[in-house]
Scaffold this motif. Structure first.
Motif, PDB file in Angstrom:
ATOM      1  N   ASP A 156       9.049   9.322  -4.981  1.00 42.91           N
ATOM      2  CA  ASP A 156       8.001   9.581  -5.978  1.00 42.91           C
ATOM      3  C   ASP A 156       7.709   8.335  -6.796  1.00 42.91           C
ATOM      4  OD1 ASP A 156       7.585  12.543  -5.631  1.00 42.91           O
ATOM      5  OD2 ASP A 156       9.731  12.532  -6.049  1.00 42.91           O
ATOM      6  N   THR A 157       8.768   7.586  -7.142  1.00 41.62           N
ATOM      7  CA  THR A 157       8.585   6.346  -7.903  1.00 41.62           C
ATOM      8  C   THR A 157       7.765   5.345  -7.110  1.00 41.62           C
ATOM      9  OG1 THR A 157      10.667   6.629  -9.116  1.00 41.62           O
ATOM     10  CG2 THR A 157       9.804   4.390  -8.953  1.00 41.62           C
ATOM     11  N   ALA A 158       8.078   5.188  -5.805  1.00 43.74           N
ATOM     12  CA  ALA A 158       7.342   4.250  -4.958  1.00 43.74           C
ATOM     13  C   ALA A 158       5.877   4.640  -4.846  1.00 43.74           C
ATOM     14  CB  ALA A 158       7.993   4.189  -3.572  1.00 43.74           C
ATOM     15  N   GLU A 159       5.612   5.937  -4.723  1.00 42.76           N
ATOM     16  CA  GLU A 159       4.230   6.417  -4.614  1.00 42.76           C
ATOM     17  C   GLU A 159       3.459   6.204  -5.921  1.00 42.76           C
ATOM     18  OE1 GLU A 159       5.313   9.768  -1.224  1.00 42.76           O
ATOM     19  OE2 GLU A 159       4.911  10.410  -3.293  1.00 42.76           O
ATOM     20  N   GLU A 160       4.152   6.419  -7.023  1.00 41.74           N
ATOM     21  CA  GLU A 160       3.521   6.220  -8.333  1.00 41.74           C
ATOM     22  C   GLU A 160       3.156   4.750  -8.549  1.00 41.74           C
ATOM     23  OE1 GLU A 160       4.886   6.579 -12.987  1.00 41.74           O
ATOM     24  OE2 GLU A 160       5.747   7.989 -11.553  1.00 41.74           O
ATOM     25  N   LEU A 161       4.064   3.830  -8.165  1.00 40.71           N
ATOM     26  CA  LEU A 161       3.795   2.404  -8.322  1.00 40.71           C
ATOM     27  C   LEU A 161       2.681   1.943  -7.378  1.00 40.71           C
ATOM     28  CD1 LEU A 161       7.457   1.110  -8.743  1.00 40.71           C
ATOM     29  CD2 LEU A 161       5.634   1.023 -10.467  1.00 40.71           C
TER      30      LEU A 161
ATOM     31  N   THR B 106      -0.392   2.966  -9.367  1.00 40.66           N
ATOM     32  CA  THR B 106      -0.631   2.315 -10.659  1.00 40.66           C
ATOM     33  C   THR B 106      -0.583   0.790 -10.604  1.00 40.66           C
ATOM     34  OG1 THR B 106       1.716   2.513 -11.232  1.00 40.66           O
ATOM     35  CG2 THR B 106       0.252   4.318 -11.911  1.00 40.66           C
ATOM     36  N   LYS B 107       0.165   0.227  -9.654  1.00 42.15           N
ATOM     37  CA  LYS B 107       0.284  -1.233  -9.545  1.00 42.15           C
ATOM     38  C   LYS B 107       0.155  -1.642  -8.074  1.00 42.15           C
ATOM     39  CE  LYS B 107       3.608  -1.155 -13.409  1.00 42.15           C
ATOM     40  NZ  LYS B 107       2.680  -1.532 -14.489  1.00 42.15           N
ATOM     41  N   PRO B 108      -0.943  -1.232  -7.424  1.00 42.71           N
ATOM     42  CA  PRO B 108      -1.047  -1.414  -5.974  1.00 42.71           C
ATOM     43  C   PRO B 108      -0.986  -2.855  -5.508  1.00 42.71           C
ATOM     44  CG  PRO B 108      -3.194  -0.861  -6.913  1.00 42.71           C
ATOM     45  CD  PRO B 108      -2.174  -0.665  -8.000  1.00 42.71           C
ATOM     46  N   ASN B 109      -1.453  -3.786  -6.325  1.00 41.16           N
ATOM     47  CA  ASN B 109      -1.525  -5.186  -5.891  1.00 41.16           C
ATOM     48  C   ASN B 109      -0.343  -6.035  -6.352  1.00 41.16           C
ATOM     49  OD1 ASN B 109      -4.026  -4.769  -4.571  1.00 41.16           O
ATOM     50  ND2 ASN B 109      -5.068  -4.858  -6.567  1.00 41.16           N
ATOM     51  N   ASN B 110       0.581  -5.431  -7.122  1.00 42.72           N
ATOM     52  CA  ASN B 110       1.813  -6.153  -7.454  1.00 42.72           C
ATOM     53  C   ASN B 110       2.582  -6.440  -6.170  1.00 42.72           C
ATOM     54  OD1 ASN B 110       1.097  -5.714 -10.110  1.00 42.72           O
ATOM     55  ND2 ASN B 110       3.142  -5.044 -10.740  1.00 42.72           N
TER      56      ASN B 110
ATOM     57  N   TYR C 235       2.803  -3.350  -3.311  1.00 42.17           N
ATOM     58  CA  TYR C 235       3.297  -1.972  -3.431  1.00 42.17           C
ATOM     59  C   TYR C 235       2.470  -1.015  -2.580  1.00 42.17           C
ATOM     60  CZ  TYR C 235       6.975  -2.694  -6.837  1.00 42.17           C
ATOM     61  OH  TYR C 235       8.153  -3.075  -7.443  1.00 42.17           O
ATOM     62  N   ARG C 236       1.150  -1.260  -2.490  1.00 41.88           N
ATOM     63  CA  ARG C 236       0.318  -0.402  -1.654  1.00 41.88           C
ATOM     64  C   ARG C 236       0.745  -0.512  -0.188  1.00 41.88           C
ATOM     65  NH1 ARG C 236      -4.360  -2.307  -2.853  1.00 41.88           N
ATOM     66  NH2 ARG C 236      -4.429  -3.825  -1.156  1.00 41.88           N
ATOM     67  N   GLU C 237       0.957  -1.746   0.283  1.00 45.52           N
ATOM     68  CA  GLU C 237       1.357  -1.970   1.671  1.00 45.52           C
ATOM     69  C   GLU C 237       2.755  -1.417   1.951  1.00 45.52           C
ATOM     70  OE1 GLU C 237      -1.146  -6.118   2.408  1.00 45.52           O
ATOM     71  OE2 GLU C 237       0.848  -6.167   1.481  1.00 45.52           O
ATOM     72  N   TYR C 238       3.645  -1.604   1.000  1.00 47.95           N
ATOM     73  CA  TYR C 238       5.020  -1.089   1.114  1.00 47.95           C
ATOM     74  C   TYR C 238       4.998   0.431   1.267  1.00 47.95           C
ATOM     75  CZ  TYR C 238       9.796  -0.083  -0.723  1.00 47.95           C
ATOM     76  OH  TYR C 238      11.081   0.368  -0.920  1.00 47.95           O
ATOM     77  N   ASN C 239       4.223   1.093   0.436  1.00 51.13           N
ATOM     78  CA  ASN C 239       4.150   2.555   0.467  1.00 51.13           C
ATOM     79  C   ASN C 239       3.472   3.065   1.742  1.00 51.13           C
ATOM     80  OD1 ASN C 239       4.496   5.157  -0.985  1.00 51.13           O
ATOM     81  ND2 ASN C 239       2.259   5.184  -0.925  1.00 51.13           N
TER      82      ASN C 239
END
Length: 600
Positions: A37-42, A45-49, A61-65
Motif C-alpha cells: 500500500d505504501t509503494a502504491e501511495e508513493l 503522490t511522488k511518481p517521478n521521484n 516510483y511509478r516505474e517501480y510500482n
C-alpha cells in the motif's frame, strides 16, 4: 561526561525514541496497511521521484510500482495468494526489490534465498520454505543445479536475466502482464499478521532457519530505520549489503523507500569504488556492517573520501578500536550503531553516537523497552538461576545474556517474536519462567553489558566466548586488541581444544599485510593489552578470512582444524612459555603439546 553533553544526549534519545515508537505504534494500529500500500501511495503522490539507482539506470516510483504490478499479476496467474510462498534467488539489482514487492502485492510470501548457497544448504532452504515456485536470476543457475536433485518436491523454476535450461522464461511471461493499477480486491483479506517474507539466519553454526517476517514486522523494521535516521524524500541510501538479508534488504531500503527517497544499489561491496559511487550518486546515507568500515580504513587515501554528502551511516558491528579512526578520516557527521536480529525482539539504537555503544535505554525509559541482561554460565552455556529458580539480573558493567520479553503489548512495540517457519526452531529460542512463573523471553544468544548510564555494549556471541585458565575469554575483546597492532588487516579469534587441558586455548587467525607479522612485537603488545589468560596461545596466518554473505567471520571449520599442522594449510605458531616467543608448530611440537609434555 559533561552536564551539557549529557543533557544533549537525553534530548537526542527522547526525540529519536519518540519518533520511532510513534511510527511503530501507528503501524500496529492499522492492520490492513502493508508495504504494498505504501509503494502504491508513493507511486500516486511522488511518481517521478527516483526510487532506485543502479549503475546507469534510474527507476521512478511509478516505474517501480508498475513493474511490481506485473509480478503480482504473474503470481496470480500461477494460482498464488495468501498462504503461498515464492522463493527468490537473485543477486543485487532493481529486479530483486521489484520481485518481492510483486509477490507480496499478490498476498503471497517471498522466501529470500542466500545467493552464496549451493548443494545441501541451498536445498535445505528451498525445502523448508514450502515454495513450489522459484524466481531464479540466470547468474545463479549453476548454484541451483547443485541442489535441484535434493529437493523434496518438484519446483517450477522461472528464470530472469537470461535463459536457463529447463526453466520457464519469466521475463517473457512478465511482458504479457499489465503494469496498470491492481484492482481494489486483489489482496482481499490480507492483514499485517500474514507473512510477507521469510529471511534466513546466516547458518554460521548449522543449517539456516527461515525467520517469519509478517507484514507488521516488515513495516515496523522499515519505519524504525526511517524514524531513527529522520529520513525524507531527498535522502539517498547507498546499499551494498545483500538484499536477501534484513540489514540491506529491509532496514536499509525501508529507510528511504517508505518516505519517497532513493536507494542506490550496488551488486557487491567494493572498497575501491566506494567513494566514487557515493560521490556519483550523491548518497546521504550508507548502511554498514562493521567489517566494511575496516575494509575502507585499509584502503589507500582516495581523493573523494571526504568530498561526499553522507550525513549519517547506519549499521552494526563497528568495533570500538576503529570507530574514531573511521569517523575522523572520512569526516562522517553521525554514526548510528544499532543492535538487533532479523527474528529477534531486542532492538537497541545508539541515537547520540557514543563511541562503542550499540544502543541505550536510560532508566527513565526502561518501561518502554523489553530488554534485560541476566547472569550467564559460560561453561554450561545457559543463564544462571537463583535458589528460587528464577534468572538473576546482571549488575551494571557485568556481561550476561540479553533477553527480550515476549509480548503483544502495544506500549512495547518491540516485544513481538514471530519465530521461524518451523515451530520446533521457534521453541528453542524461548526461555520461560525467567523472572516470574509463566513469562516468556527471547534468547538473543549474545552477551551484552550495560553501564550505569544505560549504554549497552556488545561482548560476544554465546559459544564464541570460552573458558581458559578458569577465566572467561571474550573473542571480540581479544580481536579488538589484535586489530590495532600494526600490519594486522583482520583477526578472527576462537577457542580450540587441547588434549588434557581444561577449557579451550585461545587461537587467532590473522590476515597480515604482505602475509607476515612481527610475532615478537606482537607477543609483547598482547601481553601489555590483555590479561595473561587472554593472550592467544596459537596464531594462524591466513591469506584471507572466510566470511558469510553478510560479512560475519566463519569459525566452525577453523575450530575443527585447530592447531594440527597436518590439517591446517597455513603457518601456525605456538606461544611457547619456555622460549617466551611464538614458535612454528611442526608435527613434533604438536605431538608434545597433545601429550601434555609442553606446559600451557
Amino acid at each position: 561526561m559533561g552536564l551539557i553533553k549529557q543533557i544533549g544526549n537525553e534530548i537526542t534519545f527522547l526525540r529519536a525514541a519518540l519518533r520511532t515508537l510513534k511510527k511503530a505504534t501507528t503501524i500496529r494500529e492499522n492492520t490492513t496497511h502493508t508495504f504494498a500500500d505504501t509503494a502504491e501511495e508513493l507511486a500516486r503522490t511522488k511518481p517521478n521521484n527516483i526510487a532506485i539507482y543502479f549503475e546507469d539506470r534510474k527507476i521512478t516510483y511509478r516505474e517501480y510500482n508498475e513493474a511490481a504490478n506485473r509480478y503480482a499479476r504473474w503470481a496470480k496467474d500461477q494460482g498464488l495468494g495468501r498462504g503461498d510462498v515464492v522463493a527468490l534467488m537473485m543477486e543485487n539489482r532493481p529486479e530483486y526489490l521489484v520481485a518481492w514487492l510483486g509477490v507480496i502485492k499478490a498476498g503471497a510470501t517471498a522466501a529470500l534465498i542466500n545467493t552464496n548457497l549451493t548443494k545441501g544448504p541451498l536445498a535445505h532452504c528451498l525445502n523448508i520454505s514450502n515454495a513450489n515456485h522459484l524466481i531464479l536470476g540466470a547468474e545463479l543457475a549453476e548454484n541451483y543445479s547443485t541442489a535441484s536433485d535434493q529437493l523434496e518436491r518438484p519446483m517450477a523454476v522461472w528464470a530472469t536475466g537470461g535463459n536457463v535450461q529447463g526453466a520457464n522464461n519469466l521475463d517473457a511471461a512478465l511482458e504479457q502482464q499489465s503494469g496498470d493499477a491492481l484492482p481494489g480486491d486483489f489482496r482481499a483479506g490480507l492483514t499485517t499478521e500474514d507473512d510477507a517474507l521469510y529471511i534466513y539466519t546466516s547458518g554460521t553454526t548449522g543449517n539456516p532457519k527461515a525467520a517469519r517476517i509478517p507484514h507488521v514486522r516488515l513495516m515496523t523494521m522499515m519505519a524504525a530505520f526511517a524514524a531513527a535516521a529522520n529520513t525524507n524524500e531527498k535522502d539517498r541510501m547507498y546499499v551494498v549489503l545483500p538484499l536477501y538479508h534484513s540489514a540491506g534488504g529491509v532496514c536499509a531500503v525501508g529507510a528511504t523507500l517508505t518516505v519517497g527517497g532513493s536507494v542506490i544499489i550496488r551488486q557487491k561491496f567494493s572498497a575501491t569504488n566506494f567513494w566514487d559511487d557515493t560521490h556519483k550518486y550523491g548518497a546521504t546515507l550508507f548502511q554498514y556492517i562493521g567489517e566494511l568500515c575496516r575494509y575502507l580504513l585499509n584502503t589507500d587515501k582516495h581523493p573523494k573520501e571526504t568530498k561526499h554528502k553522507l550525513r549519517m551511516v547506519i549499521g552494526n558491528g563497528l568495533r570500538p578500536e576503529i570507530w574514531p579512526a573511521f569517523q575522523k578520516r572520512f569526516k562522517i557527521p553521525h554514526i548510528l550503531e544499532f543492535y538487533g536480529a532479523t527474528e529477534g525482539n531486542v532492538a537497541l539504537m545508539n541515537f547520540d553516537g557514543t563511541q562503542g555503544a550499540i544502543g541505550r535505554v536510560p532508566g527513565w525509559a526502561k518501561k518502554k523497552f523489553n530488554v534485560e541482561i541476566v547472569k550467564f554460565d559460560i561453561e554450561n552455556e545457559k543463564p544462571v538461576r537463583g535458589p528460587d529458580g528464577f534468572c538473576i539480573a546482571a549488575e551494571p558493567g557485568e556481561a550476561g545474556e540479553a533477553l527480550g520479553r515476549i509480548s503483544n503489548d502495544p506500549d512495547q512495540p518491540t516485544g513481538r517474536f514471530d519465530g521461524y517457519a518451523k515451530k520446533e526452531e521457534t521453541e528453542k529460542k524461548i526461555l520461560r519462567d525467567v523472572f516470574e512463573k509463566g513469562d516468556e523471553w527471547f534468547r538473543t544468544g549474545d552477551l551484552l553489558r550495560q553501564d550505569k548510564r544505560g549504554y549497552y555494549y556488545f561482548v560476544d556471541r554465546i559459544g564464541d566466548t570460552f573458558r581458559w585458565k578458569g577465566e572467561n575469554v571474550a573473542t571480540s575483546e581479544v580481536a579488538e586488541a589484535i586489530s590495532v597492532f600494526p600490519g594486522v588487516k583482520e583477526a578472527n579469534v576462537y577457542g580450540v581444544h587441547v588434549p588434557g587441558a581444561d577449557g579451550r586455548a585461545g587461537m587467532a587467525s590473522i590476515v597480515a599485510e604482505n602475509g607476515s607479522l612481527d610475532l615478537d612485537r606482537f607477543r609483547d603488545q598482547m601481553q601489555k593489552e590483555l590479561p595473561d589468560y587472554a593472550v592467544p596461545v596459537f596464531v594462524r596466518l591466513q591469506p584471507e578470512i572466510e566470511i558469510t554473505g553478510t560479512f560475519k567471520h566463519r569459525k566452525v571449520e577453523l575450530v575443527k582444524e585447530g592447531f594440527d599442522p597436518s590439517v591446517v594449510p597455513d603457518p601456525v605458531y605456538f606461544n611457547c612459555p619456555v622460549q617466551k616467543k611464538y614458535v612454528p608448530v611442526d608435527q613434533g611440537l604438536y605431538g608434545q603439546i597433545c601429550a601434555g609434555a609442553m606446559r600451557l
